[in-house]
Design a protein around this motif. Structure first.
Motif: not given
Length: 535
Positions: A443-444, A447, A451, A473-474, A477
């Motif tokens: 997930k990191s 995200m 960016e 992305p939500t 995740c």
């Protein structure tokens, strides 16, 4: 940014005031008053009494900035000619936009292999509106822009980044580059030299990963779609003519196979420009190629076959000098996985992160994957292994999961045994700590990558081209959070039931036979045949 500049000006303008406060000791007064107030009320006798998750007393309630989520949703519009326009607004003075085309080396079965590689090198050259490459570079320089073209097995990406106010000339440039290239003989010859140089450079590099990935694709999808060469074969360089390239463009560069994507652009403005530049003029090859002269559209679905691709090569002279890199043999072992629309795609992505790996030396910590299985179980235990890295290659209709490792030629037997055992152990017990770490790291990474404006652009373009929509992305995740240990074991067992793919490069005299590796994958404990281990 403008806000940061204003803050710096404010600090500079008030330096005199701060200096006088320091001289008189007045800067301590507000802090002392707050501290005394808290101490006298008995609320703060020790910082250890207040956990970090609790707000400090007597401090004002913070006010957080809010954003309108609708402003950052991906908007999609389909034009009358089939071109899809997708965009996402994003604050900033620069924008990224480009065209993603449903093409690539997987569609070259009826054409000379390497056309897509040539198109990558010849992109952003002369077009109908721009006489030379220098004219394009002058326009980009005027608006602070850069350009790039990359062709892959399943897509071709033409991208630009420039000032947002220059969106009109940038869309015009994109339409010309994609639909109206001149393909002059001198440009084709320059592209041929660039391809020749890249092929020679690939064979001389210390890093053999591009060559190995080419070989493992050829082994996994033998003679079909994803297994076709991504790099132009040397013998095909002279076969690339203007007519051959135009025939390929005529068949695959059609509006219905394209997505115009943008980030940092108003959607309505992008749609209007797409209608102006992508619908009102014909492509440059319209009068040169007829539909009857071009091979039919290739709609083949990838077929995973498994197999081997071996290349005996002397690697001792790859890196010479006072401290040369030791001679290594590279081995990649893979199993069939799934396409990115398959429900098991997310669990396999988590498994890939859990396996992790990398080189035998890394300057990083946990964020670099030092606690993944290939580090803990392989690189930390076997000092003679120089690399062990897991990869998951996924496409719309298929994919494979593989591990690439390298070691001294005398250690190839042991290296293959270690890799096979790690494959089999994937279906074993999964500790909740390593699973949680892998999900958090995935997930990191997701995200943080999103960016970056060009990454958002490619993500939008690829998803809309393949599926017609974009998963946020939500959503991704949330899907990652739902993965559990049973899912990991299930997808691992699914892959272990498929045929193995093997690619090897270097000194291969100690490499186990293909059938021995396949037998080890199917063994309960992942042990290769005893006749091999003790032979």
């Amino acid at each position: 940014s403008a806000c940061a500049s204003k803050s710096r000006l404010f600090v500079i303008a008030n330096m005199a005031s701060y200096s006088s406060y320091l001289k008189r000791g007045l800067y301590m007064k507000p802090l002392l008053e707050i501290s005394n107030n808290i101490l006298t009320r008995g609320r703060w006798t020790s910082s250890a009494n207040i956990p970090l998750s609790t707000a400090l007393p007597d401090l004002p309630t913070p006010l957080f900035a809010s954003t309108d989520a609708d402003q950052h949703d991906t908007k999609i519009t389909t034009l009358d000619n089939g071109l899809r326009v997708a965009s996402q607004n994003k604050f900033g003075q620069f924008s990224t936009l480009g065209v993603i085309v449903d093409t690539g080396s997987r569609y070259e079965a009826r054409f000379p292999s390497g056309i897509s590689h040539f198109l990558e090198k010849i992109a952003f050259a002369s077009t109908e509106s721009f006489n030379t490459r220098d004219d394009i570079l002058t326009l980009l320089e005027k608006h602070g822009g850069i350009s790039d073209c990359q062709t892959h097995r399943d897509v071709a990406i033409y991208a630009l980044s420039a000032e947002t106010k220059a969106i009109d000339p940038m869309v015009h440039l994109l339409s010309d580059v994609v639909l109206r290239p001149q393909l002059r003989q001198s440009e084709i010859e320059e592209a041929a030299m660039a391809v020749q140089f890249e092929l020679e450079d690939l064979n001389m590099r210390q890093e053999q990963e591009p060559v190995l990935m080419e070989m493992i694709h050829a082994a996994a999808f033998r003679n079909n779609t994803l297994g076709l060469p991504r790099f132009c074969p040397v013998e095909n360089i002279t076969a690339m003519t203007k007519h051959t390239i135009q025939s390929f463009l005529h068949r695959y560069y059609t509006p219905s196979r394209m997505v115009l994507a943008g980030v940092g652009i108003e959607h309505e403005a992008l749609v209007k420009l797409a209608e102006r530049y992508f619908t009102h003029s014909s492509p440059s090859w319209a009068d040169s190629v007829s539909d009857t002269d071009v091979p039919p559209l290739d709609v083949s679905i990838s077929q995973y076959t498994g197999g081997k691709q071996l290349k005996q090569k002397d690697m001792s002279n790859i890196s010479l000098g006072p401290t040369p890199i030791p001679e290594l043999t590279h081995v990649v072992i893979g199993l069939e996985s799934c396409g990115f629309e398959d429900p098991d795609f997310i669990p396999i992505a988590v498994l890939n992160m859990m396996m992790g790996g990398g080189g035998s030396f890394s300057a990083g910590g946990p964020g670099k994957g030092m606690y993944t299985r290939l580090y803990l179980n392989v690189l930390n235990r076997y000092h003679w292994m120089f690399n062990a890295t897991a990869y998951h290659h996924s496409y719309i209709d298929g994919g494979f999961f593989c591990i690439h490792a390298s070691a001294n030629p005398n250690q190839v037997k042991e290296m293959v045994q270690v890799l096979v055992r790690e494959f089999v152990c994937m279906a074993g017990d999964v500790h909740h700590v390593e699973l949680h770490r892998a999900k958090t790291q995935l997930k990191s990474m997701l995200m943080m990558n999103l960016e970056v404006r060009p990454v958002i652009f490619e993500d939008i373009g690829r998803q809309v081209l393949a599926t017609g929509v974009r998963r946020t992305p939500t959503e991704l995740c949330h899907a990652i959070d739902q993965v559990n240990a049973d899912d990991i074991q299930r997808v691992a067992n699914r892959m272990l039931q498929t045929k193995v793919s093997v690619a090897a490069l270097g000194e291969l005299s100690q490499l186990p036979r293909y059938r021995d590796i396949q037998q080890g994958i199917t063994a309960v404990d992942g042990t290769l045949p005893r006749r091999f281990l003790f032979g």
